[in-house]
Enzyme design. Structure first.
Site: not given
Ligand code: 5GP
Length: 143
Positions: A107, A109
């Site tokens: 993903h 951001h």
């Molecule tokens: P990462 O740490 O993998 O770069 O980012 C994962 C992102 O997903 C985080 O910013 C977190 O807040 C978001 N996130 C985690 N669980 C969920 C969810 O169930 N729904 C949504 N919309 N975002 C989520």
């Protein structure tokens, strides 16, 4: 732990969102990507763009899927910064737990930035659902 060598886990949260098994505040969808509000935003307007390709990290993405994510980010970013009146924004993506990745589906951001406004902690405090729904509506109106 998310490692660069991990196989794709079909039960990860974003896979469930893609299959419609979990809800999301959807902003945009096409054949290759989905964009939705981050549920624990680090700033108002924090958005995630994901590919539909099942890929854990950037290394697992096809070049076409990577290009699709960028195309969707390019569409979304102007709408997001307009909706929250941000003079700047960040785009970031993390690959493996060693880089801070917490969800094992690739993903991007998109994080609006304002002068003097620090980002909140990463993936920590859930936002009120009504606040997210209102922001999503505002962003969609700018698309
Ligand atoms: P990462 O740490 O993998 O770069 O980012 C994962 C992102 O997903 C985080 O910013 C977190 O807040 C978001 N996130 C985690 N669980 C969920 C969810 O169930 N729904 C949504 N919309 N975002 C989520």
């Amino acid at each position: 732990m998310i490692n660069l060598t991990d196989a794709y886990d079909e039960q990860n949260i974003f896979a469930k969102i893609l299959r419609g098994e979990l809800p999301s505040h959807k902003l945009y969808e096409d054949d290759a990507t989905l964009a939705f509000m981050d549920i624990m935003p680090q700033v108002a307007g924090h958005t995630l763009v994901i590919p539909k390709q099942p890929a854990v990290t950037f290394l697992d993405l096809t070049a076409e899927a990577a290009a699709s994510v960028m195309a969707t980010a390019k569409l979304l970013a102007p709408a997001i910064i307009k909706a929250v009146e941000a003079p700047g924004f960040m785009m970031a993506q993390l690959n493996s737990s060693y880089a801070g990745q917490t969800v094992p589906h690739y993903h991007m951001h998109i994080l609006p930035r304002h002068e003097g406004l620090e980002l909140k902690f990463h993936a920590r405090d859930p936002e009120d659902m009504d606040v997210l729904a209102a922001l999503a509506e505002k962003i969609r109106a700018e698309l």
